[in-house]
Design a protein around this motif. Structure first.
Motif, PDB file in Angstrom:
ATOM      1  N   ALA A   9       7.378 -11.257  -7.883  1.00  0.00           N
ATOM      2  CA  ALA A   9       7.329 -10.003  -7.115  1.00  0.00           C
ATOM      3  C   ALA A   9       7.659 -10.268  -5.652  1.00  0.00           C
ATOM      4  N   LEU A  10       7.093 -11.344  -5.111  1.00  0.00           N
ATOM      5  CA  LEU A  10       7.373 -11.670  -3.709  1.00  0.00           C
ATOM      6  C   LEU A  10       8.823 -12.093  -3.526  1.00  0.00           C
ATOM      7  N   LEU A  11       9.347 -12.826  -4.493  1.00  0.00           N
ATOM      8  CA  LEU A  11      10.703 -13.347  -4.358  1.00  0.00           C
ATOM      9  C   LEU A  11      11.758 -12.299  -4.695  1.00  0.00           C
ATOM     10  N   MET A  12      11.358 -11.187  -5.289  1.00  0.00           N
ATOM     11  CA  MET A  12      12.285 -10.060  -5.477  1.00  0.00           C
ATOM     12  C   MET A  12      12.753  -9.567  -4.112  1.00  0.00           C
ATOM     13  N   VAL A  13      11.894  -9.710  -3.109  1.00  0.00           N
ATOM     14  CA  VAL A  13      12.194  -9.168  -1.788  1.00  0.00           C
ATOM     15  C   VAL A  13      13.078 -10.109  -0.981  1.00  0.00           C
ATOM     16  N   GLU A  14      12.712 -11.381  -0.953  1.00  0.00           N
ATOM     17  CA  GLU A  14      13.479 -12.335  -0.162  1.00  0.00           C
ATOM     18  C   GLU A  14      13.142 -13.749  -0.590  1.00  0.00           C
ATOM     19  N   PRO A  15      14.050 -14.691  -0.335  1.00  0.00           N
ATOM     20  CA  PRO A  15      13.777 -16.097  -0.647  1.00  0.00           C
ATOM     21  C   PRO A  15      12.672 -16.618   0.265  1.00  0.00           C
ATOM     22  N   SER A  27      -2.614 -13.219   2.191  1.00  0.00           N
ATOM     23  CA  SER A  27      -2.634 -11.852   2.740  1.00  0.00           C
ATOM     24  C   SER A  27      -2.205 -10.825   1.699  1.00  0.00           C
ATOM     25  N   SER A  28      -0.917 -10.497   1.628  1.00  0.00           N
ATOM     26  CA  SER A  28      -0.503  -9.353   0.800  1.00  0.00           C
ATOM     27  C   SER A  28      -0.857  -9.455  -0.689  1.00  0.00           C
ATOM     28  N   ARG A 147       9.739  -5.147   2.095  1.00  0.00           N
ATOM     29  CA  ARG A 147      10.125  -4.562   0.805  1.00  0.00           C
ATOM     30  C   ARG A 147      11.096  -3.395   1.009  1.00  0.00           C
ATOM     31  N   LEU A 148      10.781  -2.552   1.963  1.00  0.00           N
ATOM     32  CA  LEU A 148      11.601  -1.352   2.153  1.00  0.00           C
ATOM     33  C   LEU A 148      13.021  -1.710   2.557  1.00  0.00           C
ATOM     34  N   SER A 149      13.159  -2.837   3.276  1.00  0.00           N
ATOM     35  CA  SER A 149      14.489  -3.226   3.738  1.00  0.00           C
ATOM     36  C   SER A 149      15.416  -3.562   2.574  1.00  0.00           C
ATOM     37  N   THR A 150      14.888  -3.735   1.384  1.00  0.00           N
ATOM     38  CA  THR A 150      15.734  -4.077   0.229  1.00  0.00           C
ATOM     39  C   THR A 150      15.907  -2.899  -0.714  1.00  0.00           C
ATOM     40  N   VAL A 151      15.468  -1.748  -0.277  1.00  0.00           N
ATOM     41  CA  VAL A 151      15.365  -0.593  -1.178  1.00  0.00           C
ATOM     42  C   VAL A 151      16.090   0.574  -0.527  1.00  0.00           C
ATOM     43  N   PRO A 152      16.826   1.397  -1.289  1.00  0.00           N
ATOM     44  CA  PRO A 152      17.503   2.549  -0.676  1.00  0.00           C
ATOM     45  C   PRO A 152      16.497   3.524  -0.057  1.00  0.00           C
ATOM     46  N   GLU A 153      16.931   4.136   1.006  1.00  0.00           N
ATOM     47  CA  GLU A 153      16.051   5.008   1.804  1.00  0.00           C
ATOM     48  C   GLU A 153      15.331   6.047   0.940  1.00  0.00           C
ATOM     49  N   ALA A 154      16.053   6.557  -0.072  1.00  0.00           N
ATOM     50  CA  ALA A 154      15.474   7.608  -0.912  1.00  0.00           C
ATOM     51  C   ALA A 154      14.246   7.118  -1.672  1.00  0.00           C
ATOM     52  N   GLU A 155      14.129   5.791  -1.817  1.00  0.00           N
ATOM     53  CA  GLU A 155      13.005   5.233  -2.582  1.00  0.00           C
ATOM     54  C   GLU A 155      11.843   4.817  -1.688  1.00  0.00           C
ATOM     55  N   HIS A 156      12.032   4.879  -0.375  1.00  0.00           N
ATOM     56  CA  HIS A 156      10.994   4.384   0.535  1.00  0.00           C
ATOM     57  C   HIS A 156       9.653   5.042   0.283  1.00  0.00           C
ATOM     58  N   HIS A 157       9.694   6.366   0.145  1.00  0.00           N
ATOM     59  CA  HIS A 157       8.443   7.105  -0.014  1.00  0.00           C
ATOM     60  C   HIS A 157       7.677   6.624  -1.246  1.00  0.00           C
ATOM     61  N   ARG A 158       8.402   6.468  -2.355  1.00  0.00           N
ATOM     62  CA  ARG A 158       7.749   6.044  -3.596  1.00  0.00           C
ATOM     63  C   ARG A 158       7.188   4.641  -3.485  1.00  0.00           C
ATOM     64  N   THR A 159       7.995   3.745  -2.929  1.00  0.00           N
ATOM     65  CA  THR A 159       7.553   2.358  -2.801  1.00  0.00           C
ATOM     66  C   THR A 159       6.263   2.281  -1.979  1.00  0.00           C
ATOM     67  N   ALA A 160       6.244   2.980  -0.869  1.00  0.00           N
ATOM     68  CA  ALA A 160       5.038   2.984  -0.028  1.00  0.00           C
ATOM     69  C   ALA A 160       3.869   3.622  -0.769  1.00  0.00           C
ATOM     70  N   ALA A 161       4.171   4.680  -1.516  1.00  0.00           N
ATOM     71  CA  ALA A 161       3.100   5.398  -2.213  1.00  0.00           C
ATOM     72  C   ALA A 161       2.403   4.497  -3.237  1.00  0.00           C
ATOM     73  N   PHE A 162       3.182   3.683  -3.952  1.00  0.00           N
ATOM     74  CA  PHE A 162       2.564   2.818  -4.969  1.00  0.00           C
ATOM     75  C   PHE A 162       1.704   1.739  -4.337  1.00  0.00           C
ATOM     76  N   LYS A 163       2.189   1.222  -3.210  1.00  0.00           N
ATOM     77  CA  LYS A 163       1.392   0.195  -2.537  1.00  0.00           C
ATOM     78  C   LYS A 163       0.073   0.790  -2.058  1.00  0.00           C
ATOM     79  N   ARG A 164       0.171   1.953  -1.442  1.00  0.00           N
ATOM     80  CA  ARG A 164      -1.031   2.601  -0.933  1.00  0.00           C
ATOM     81  C   ARG A 164      -1.994   2.921  -2.075  1.00  0.00           C
ATOM     82  N   PHE A 165      -1.441   3.426  -3.136  1.00  0.00           N
ATOM     83  CA  PHE A 165      -2.223   3.786  -4.321  1.00  0.00           C
ATOM     84  C   PHE A 165      -3.023   2.578  -4.845  1.00  0.00           C
ATOM     85  N   THR A 166      -2.375   1.434  -4.887  1.00  0.00           N
ATOM     86  CA  THR A 166      -3.057   0.234  -5.367  1.00  0.00           C
ATOM     87  C   THR A 166      -4.270  -0.086  -4.502  1.00  0.00           C
TER      88      THR A 166
END
Lengths: 202, 202
Positions: A9-15, A27-28, A147-166
């Motif tokens: 999951a961490l490496l999906m974002v960046e090496p 931390s995260s 994470r958001l930097s690797t994701v299209p803008e339209a998905e930002h809201h959802r990505t943030a929402a899932f993290k917050r939800f957790t």
DNA sequence: TGAGCCATGTAAATAGTTACATGATTAA
DNA sequence: TTAATCATGTAACTATTTACATGGCTCA
């Protein structure tokens, strides 16, 4: 298997290097899946052997070296498969509740101390989770920004929402545990009025 | 070490065979500490070797045999010492919350199915815990009756209160998890109005 | 006589913990 | 030049899971 997927999951974002990953576990992701360095380094090598990661040795300074791991396409697919798989529920294995069930074998003082310590510990991790929420809301969450930097803008809201939800769920669960400890302290005070008269339960 | 102490807790009340202990782990203590047969049998032998238990082979039927374990004074003391010791807090390692944090990598349908399954699973164990409470209240709890038979009458109230308190906490925690799953289902419905329009979240 | 439960385990693998070991880099 | 932190590991142990193996008892 979950350690492996937490790393993916961490490496999906960046090496990242093993050291970076190990620190990030403090931390995260470490907020939902703890792992010590000594488990992470060997696991990364195994994952590279299995073709999920690519390892690149990077020199630093004069003689220093570090190993940067990046996820391969096989790694991405493995992670997606895990995300779609059914989870098998962990059986209950809970030392604090096990112990509470037998508090009559402990002295009321020790029972009280243990509930206080449990409440304090739970408050601390709850505060750490709450801080994640606050940072997400304030837009200052470094992991989320990555994470958001690797994701299209339209998905930002959802990505943030899932993290917050957790984190919301973890905070709520901690709240229930704190309330439980409070009830326990109250119960002890009722059951042993003399022995515990000195200390205030709250 | 907790498995050992969970076994000692049961054997504080009465001697039992490995089979009895394994079965009991499916109901009473198993509600807070799961262990499979294959872990229990070897652990019992080790505990007997360490002098915490006494093993007595009992024949049954023509050729059958079973091993009854009873707690020794050393075993009782070891349990009391554990009850007085500080617990070290288990680090967080929670597959469902780990996964929820990355739901954007799953399809909304799969995310929904997983939340539904988690809620259903949590409801089931919550029902099992609630049943323990109901039986304690009704005076029909077999494990509690066994425990009370070894305890002076003046302590009955306290012993029952601690057991009930433990299960209350587990029920409340489950309630928080169920509410979290509900929020997740609602969130998915909001984030993906078209894809999930077919199924009702609740 | 067969199904279902009673009863006890072994083997092999995976996962996780604890303690230790080694050396390099960086900034005060 | 020394303390903090970067960086990577090994060894030994404990815990846990999964799958399999064996045989007896009881009742229909």
């Amino acid at each position: 298997m979950s350690l492996r997927n937490a790393l993916l999951a961490l490496l999906m974002v960046e090496p990242m290097t093993g050291y970076d990953l190990a620190k990030r576990f403090g931390s995260s992701v470490g907020n939902v899946w703890h792992a010590p360095d000594s488990q992470i380094y060997p696991e990364l090598r195994r994952m590279a052997q299995d073709g999920l990661l690519e390892a690149e040795e990077v020199p630093f300074g004069r003689k220093g070296r570090k190993i940067a791991y990046s996820i391969t396409e096989a790694g991405r697919q493995s992670f997606r498969e895990w995300m779609d798989s059914d989870l098998q529920w962990a059986r209950d294995r809970d030392p604090m509740h096990l112990r509470a069930a037998y508090f009559e074998y402990a002295s009321p003082q020790r029972a009280r101390e243990q509930l206080l310590a449990y409440r304090e510990h739970t408050r601390q991790i709850q505060a750490a989770w709450q801080q994640q929420i606050d940072e997400i809301d304030a837009g200052t969450s470094a992991p989320l920004a990555r994470r958001l930097s690797t994701v299209p803008e339209a998905e930002h809201h959802r990505t943030a929402a899932f993290k917050r939800f957790t984190y919301e769920g973890l905070v709520a669960r901690a709240e229930a545990e704190i309330a439980w400890a409070d009830r326990g302290l109250q119960l002890l005070a009722e059951l042993y009025p003399e022995q515990l008269s000195a200390g205030s339960p709250a």
